[in-house]
Design a protein around this motif. Structure first.
Motif, PDB file in Angstrom:
ATOM      1  N   UNK A   4       1.877 -10.717  -3.154  1.00 14.24           N
ATOM      2  CA  UNK A   4       0.580 -10.919  -3.782  1.00 14.24           C
ATOM      3  C   UNK A   4       0.635 -10.459  -5.227  1.00 14.24           C
ATOM      4  N   UNK A   5       0.253 -11.296  -6.158  1.00  8.94           N
ATOM      5  CA  UNK A   5       0.260 -10.953  -7.562  1.00  8.94           C
ATOM      6  C   UNK A   5      -1.133 -10.561  -8.012  1.00  8.94           C
ATOM      7  N   UNK A   6      -1.225  -9.501  -8.763  1.00  8.84           N
ATOM      8  CA  UNK A   6      -2.501  -9.018  -9.249  1.00  8.84           C
ATOM      9  C   UNK A   6      -2.881  -9.728 -10.531  1.00  8.84           C
ATOM     10  N   UNK A   7      -4.169 -10.078 -10.653  1.00  9.07           N
ATOM     11  CA  UNK A   7      -4.657 -10.668 -11.900  1.00  9.07           C
ATOM     12  C   UNK A   7      -4.598  -9.626 -13.000  1.00  9.07           C
ATOM     13  N   UNK A   8      -5.012  -8.414 -12.693  1.00 10.72           N
ATOM     14  CA  UNK A   8      -4.966  -7.316 -13.655  1.00 10.72           C
ATOM     15  C   UNK A   8      -3.647  -6.577 -13.513  1.00 10.72           C
ATOM     16  N   UNK A   9      -2.965  -6.283 -14.606  1.00 12.69           N
ATOM     17  CA  UNK A   9      -1.694  -5.560 -14.509  1.00 12.69           C
ATOM     18  C   UNK A   9      -1.892  -4.147 -13.991  1.00 12.69           C
ATOM     19  N   UNK A  10      -0.891  -3.652 -13.284  1.00 11.59           N
ATOM     20  CA  UNK A  10      -0.923  -2.274 -12.783  1.00 11.59           C
ATOM     21  C   UNK A  10      -0.573  -1.341 -13.931  1.00 11.59           C
ATOM     22  N   UNK A  11      -1.461  -0.392 -14.211  1.00 10.78           N
ATOM     23  CA  UNK A  11      -1.261   0.541 -15.313  1.00 10.78           C
ATOM     24  C   UNK A  11      -1.167   1.962 -14.770  1.00 10.78           C
ATOM     25  N   UNK A  12      -0.908   2.900 -15.677  1.00  8.05           N
ATOM     26  CA  UNK A  12      -0.695   4.296 -15.287  1.00  8.05           C
ATOM     27  C   UNK A  12      -1.890   4.874 -14.531  1.00  8.05           C
ATOM     28  N   UNK A  13      -3.104   4.518 -14.947  1.00  4.81           N
ATOM     29  CA  UNK A  13      -4.287   5.053 -14.267  1.00  4.81           C
ATOM     30  C   UNK A  13      -4.385   4.540 -12.822  1.00  4.81           C
ATOM     31  N   UNK A  14      -3.901   3.326 -12.585  1.00  2.31           N
ATOM     32  CA  UNK A  14      -3.885   2.818 -11.209  1.00  2.31           C
ATOM     33  C   UNK A  14      -2.945   3.637 -10.344  1.00  2.31           C
ATOM     34  N   UNK A  38       9.055   7.497  -8.510  1.00  2.91           N
ATOM     35  CA  UNK A  38       8.235   8.444  -9.268  1.00  2.91           C
ATOM     36  C   UNK A  38       6.928   8.738  -8.532  1.00  2.91           C
ATOM     37  N   UNK A  39       6.325   7.676  -7.990  1.00  2.60           N
ATOM     38  CA  UNK A  39       5.095   7.863  -7.228  1.00  2.60           C
ATOM     39  C   UNK A  39       5.366   8.704  -5.985  1.00  2.60           C
ATOM     40  N   UNK A  40       6.521   8.486  -5.346  1.00  5.41           N
ATOM     41  CA  UNK A  40       6.906   9.275  -4.187  1.00  5.41           C
ATOM     42  C   UNK A  40       6.982  10.764  -4.540  1.00  5.41           C
ATOM     43  N   UNK A  41       7.555  11.059  -5.703  1.00  3.74           N
ATOM     44  CA  UNK A  41       7.646  12.451  -6.139  1.00  3.74           C
ATOM     45  C   UNK A  41       6.263  13.034  -6.367  1.00  3.74           C
ATOM     46  N   UNK A  42       5.342  12.241  -6.944  1.00  4.15           N
ATOM     47  CA  UNK A  42       3.981  12.714  -7.166  1.00  4.15           C
ATOM     48  C   UNK A  42       3.274  13.004  -5.846  1.00  4.15           C
ATOM     49  N   UNK A  43       3.437  12.088  -4.871  1.00  3.85           N
ATOM     50  CA  UNK A  43       2.807  12.297  -3.575  1.00  3.85           C
ATOM     51  C   UNK A  43       3.357  13.537  -2.882  1.00  3.85           C
ATOM     52  N   UNK A  50      -2.701  -4.175  -4.021  1.00  2.52           N
ATOM     53  CA  UNK A  50      -2.038  -4.693  -5.214  1.00  2.52           C
ATOM     54  C   UNK A  50      -1.033  -3.686  -5.776  1.00  2.52           C
ATOM     55  N   UNK A  51      -1.415  -2.403  -5.763  1.00  2.00           N
ATOM     56  CA  UNK A  51      -0.497  -1.374  -6.250  1.00  2.00           C
ATOM     57  C   UNK A  51       0.725  -1.274  -5.345  1.00  2.00           C
ATOM     58  N   UNK A  52       0.531  -1.336  -4.035  1.00  2.25           N
ATOM     59  CA  UNK A  52       1.652  -1.250  -3.098  1.00  2.25           C
ATOM     60  C   UNK A  52       2.587  -2.443  -3.256  1.00  2.25           C
ATOM     61  N   UNK A  79       1.519  13.753 -14.875  1.00  2.11           N
ATOM     62  CA  UNK A  79       2.102  14.407 -16.025  1.00  2.11           C
ATOM     63  C   UNK A  79       3.584  14.109 -16.092  1.00  2.11           C
ATOM     64  N   UNK A  80       4.209  14.480 -17.198  1.00  6.44           N
ATOM     65  CA  UNK A  80       5.649  14.353 -17.281  1.00  6.44           C
ATOM     66  C   UNK A  80       6.283  15.215 -16.202  1.00  6.44           C
TER      67      UNK A  80
END
Length: 257
Positions: free
Chosen positions: A1-11, A41-46, A27-29, A83-84
């Motif tokens: 599934x392609x998102x109309x809106x691009x996935x950004x950092x806030x998403x 990176x998301x895995x590390x954040x979680x 859409x993010x997944x 964060x970094x």
């Protein structure tokens, strides 16, 4: 599934904080499934967020109310944005020291701790332990023929499961497709050497997430489990120590990227 809106950092930040609606979350997944480096990176954040909450939830450690309030403020600051990695890890260390968790339970950078090990694991981990016990039973029965012919592409085509790369020097002893509550699972018996048998279990549990390797103990049996996208894995042993097994699991997980 392609998102109309691009996935950004806030998403991605909202995904980690579980603040997305179901449509945007899907859409993010889908985006993460196509971008494994960002998924890591998301895995590390979680993983970090979970460890922060575990540290705050540990009521067995004595700490001043002011310290706990500061720790909660730090967690809130982390939840407002990604964060970094260096700042994130530094903040986590400060938090763990402040709550008194680090001094007695810390065994390595975001490694196994007594708090993490006490968390109830997903249901697939218990299935992995049972599959491991079945594999050991098969080892003692001459009538049960082992199937050491291992074709990763064949397994992927039949089950949709991508298996980690077997480390150099390891021997694949047996590969079986087992039924599970989630559908077909893969149980692989591997020998790192010296007569040792480890079990590598993989299944599609029906959800999409990214989760770093975490330890689990069931009697003398140790397991380390993780998930990348739609496939979950568990490495099981009756001979390895928890920290050592978790380190091996992290390397196996790394081979999937």
């Amino acid at each position: 599934m392609k998102s109309v809106d691009p996935i950004v950092e806030t998403d991605l930040a909202a995904y980690v904080d579980n603040q997305l609606g179901i449509n945007r979350r899907i859409e993010v997944e889908a985006y993460l499934s196509e971008n494994p480096q960002i998924a890591a990176q998301v895995m590390a954040d979680l993983s970090l967020k979970g460890e922060l909450r575990l540290a705050l939830a540990d009521q067995n450690r004595a700490a001043r109310p002011q310290t706990r309030d500061a720790a909660r403020r730090l967690e809130g600051a982390l939840s407002r944005g990604r964060l970094f990695s260096t700042l994130r890890r530094a903040a986590a260390v400060i938090l763990l020291i402040a709550t008194g968790w680090l001094a007695n339970a810390y065994v390595g950078p975001f490694g196994a701790t007594s708090v993490v090990a006490s968390v109830q694991p997903p249901a697939f981990v218990e299935e992995a332990v049972r599959a491991h016990q079945t594999t050991l039973l098969r080892e003692t029965m001459h009538s049960q023929r082992e199937t050491a012919d291992y074709d990763a592409n064949d397994i992927r085509a039949a089950t949709g499961i991508v298996m980690p790369a077997v480390p150099k020097g390891w021997r694949v002893m047996d590969v079986q497709i087992f039924p599970s509550a989630f559908g077909p699972s893969v149980e692989m018996a591997v020998s790192p050497g010296k007569g040792e048998v480890l079990s590598l279990f993989a299944v599609r549990p029906g959800n999409f997430t990214v989760q770093q390797a975490l330890p689990f103990a069931s009697g003398v049996t140790q397991a380390s489990y993780w998930q990348i996208g739609e496939v979950a894995y568990a490495l099981v042993s009756d001979t390895r120590k928890a920290n050592e097994l978790n380190g091996i699991a992290q390397k196996l997980a790394g081979s999937l990227y």
